[in-house]
Design an enzyme around this catalytic site. Sequence first.
Site, short mmCIF file in Angstrom:
data_model
loop_
_atom_site.label_atom_id
_atom_site.label_comp_id
_atom_site.label_asym_id
_atom_site.label_seq_id
_atom_site.Cartn_x
_atom_site.Cartn_y
_atom_site.Cartn_z
N GLN A 1 0.84 -1.18 0.00
CA GLN A 1 0.00 0.00 0.00
C GLN A 1 0.88 1.24 0.00
O GLN A 1 1.88 1.28 0.72
CB GLN A 1 -0.88 0.02 1.25
CG GLN A 1 -1.88 -1.11 1.29
CD GLN A 1 -2.77 -1.01 2.51
OE1 GLN A 1 -2.30 -1.01 3.64
NE2 GLN A 1 -4.07 -0.93 2.28
N LYS B 1 -14.96 6.25 5.28
CA LYS B 1 -13.93 6.47 4.25
C LYS B 1 -14.52 6.99 2.95
O LYS B 1 -15.69 6.77 2.65
CB LYS B 1 -13.17 5.16 4.00
CG LYS B 1 -14.07 4.00 3.61
CD LYS B 1 -13.27 2.72 3.39
CE LYS B 1 -14.14 1.63 2.81
NZ LYS B 1 -13.40 0.49 2.31
#
Length: 634
Positions: free
Chosen positions: A378, A461
């Site tokens: 990531q 999110k």
Amino acid sequence: MKIILNGMEMEFEKGTLPLDMAKAADPELYKSCVSASVDGKLTGLYQPVDHDARVDVWTFADDGGRKTLRHTGSHVMAQAIKRLFPDTKLAIGPAIENGFYYDLDSSHVFTEEDFPAIEKEMAKIAKENLRVERFELPRDEALALVREMDEPYKVELIEDLPEEAHISFYKQGEFTDLCAGPHVGSTGKIKHFKLMSVAGAYWRGDEKNKMLQRIYATVFPTKEELKEYLDRLEEAKKRDHRKLGRELDLFAIMDEGPGFPFFFPKGMVIRNELENYWRQLHRENGYEEIKTPIILNEELWHRSGHWDHYKNNMYFTKIDGEDYAIKPMNCPGGMLAYKRRLWSYKDLPMRVGELGLVHRHELSGALHGLMRVRCFTQDDAHIFMTEEQIPSEIAAVMDLIDSVYKVFGFKYHVELSTCPENFIGTDEMRAASENALRDALEAKGVRYVLNPGDGAFYGPKIDFHLEDSIGRTWQCGTVQLDYQMPERFDLTYAGADGEKHRPVMIHRVAFGSIERFIGILTEHFAGAFPAWLAPVQAKILPITDRTHDVANQIAGVMAAEGLRVEVDDRSEKIGYKIRQAQMEKVPYMLVIGDKEAEDGTVAVRSRKDGDLGTMTLEDFMAKLQEEIDTKAHD
RNA sequence: GCUGAUGUAGCUCAGUCGGUAGAGCACCUCAUUGGUAAUGAGGAGGUAGGCAGUUCGAAUCUGCUCAUCAGCUCCA
């Protein structure tokens, strides 16, 4: 009554059908119309209008028209299946993006081998040109009807509707189906269809329920449009990153490591270029970089909440008899890094990036090339900040992510996911964090899809979704606002008042995972990467052995400038070398014959535009360097 | 994980009724030295995903298993 028909004001008798309105208004529209909506509600061409209204008549080019034709397609398919396999029970059969499906429960196991027979029966039903007729029943009569028809799934659907509901059915010949509609007028409209695939699907999308058989199919108004769609699918398959990854020798996943990708030298070039770009961009935007360990002790994951909420996706190991976990996320490590010393409010916002390798135990059936893997990197960052800094930091992150996607020419859509049921914070935190994200989206005027309850266990999110070659979308970027981890890890900073305060944090990624991003990039560019990412930027092709030395010299000069070049000095004909370089999707080929060797020039061929003529090596290098520096793409 | 399908050379695939494998591309060798998408000839390369079973005999039939593909569920 007064009707605004496709924007035109018109007068009609009460009870006129939208179909007849179209006929009166525009013969062209009448010919191609498929459906209609009244005051924004899709009700089809055959429900009379009895009040002043805005009526929009749709063709297949409109969403409403496509949906209606395809919905009828699903009924025709269901009818054909009932004729051929009478014991089949029907669940639901909606229109979807590129076609429709029907979920079935049958003693017969459907395979693609059944498709020709079903298609033949569908063609027959189309030829019968049965009228599709709507009727409504009160709830109890509707229940009685579907019980009599022995359709248990329909019974369940009706039982979930309110007592007073009037329930609509559509009937075509011997076939009747519970359905909100609308439909086209007759089965004769369903001519150009194709069954695509069979798959399992849980009843009502719940894995605890029975798995039904789902048949996917599509229908178009003309043969040409159907063919064009099928051709486009064929084309898209050629862009599949799994195929290109192998052909271009970039990456692969082997049987020995399902979900654990290998990157080969050419794939690593792309990966490293992406990381170089990422590092530079983040330096410019005030980020620092850290690296935290892949394995940390189990206690940490209890503290972070991952043990309670993410255990099923984690890998564990033992070291010296102690329990450890392999990190599925970078944040707990980031928390520990923050806690290494005391910070002042003057240090905030603190933006800390990490290209962090995480491992997640994904369900085997979910794995998909580089798009869905079990270990990935990531391009993470954690931003620690005061509450006042939240709006500006979220805005800055959204701008940063947008700027990344612009470099590649990606289109994307945004989704807002609110806190899930197992959210670990207080109601105040839930509200504060959800509002902050919503406000940020609205301040920017970004259109977004709302996914209630789809957020992370520690907060809501904003997700950024990119499309793959056949239109499936994949979440890449995400911005998550988190009051929880700072609480759980007792993060503090010293305020201007000298007291300890709790920071808030953002978790965010732009690429999402480098692996998935490379998968998407490969499909986006169909393997023809822009020069700055291309594993080989120029291939030097001597025409005869006489020019090998010059070719190698040129390669040396270019390599010394940091350009990625290869020389094809096999004794093959130039046409063959070009063909191969072209298939490798190398941006530039430099053809070196006796003429060029003598003049000190290069004959440049671009993979996209073909022969560009002869120029000096210096001019070509300047041109290529310019293309690289600007990250230009076709 | 679930449903269905698939698995033969590095890649793309063929192989009829069960009689121990074949093509093209790629690779290697030789000849050819050529101007913008395939020069010719020859050669090498496979324990048929794996393990069992049926059979005189299995790539072929059966079971289990692994992996892949499509979709569901879940997710970066």
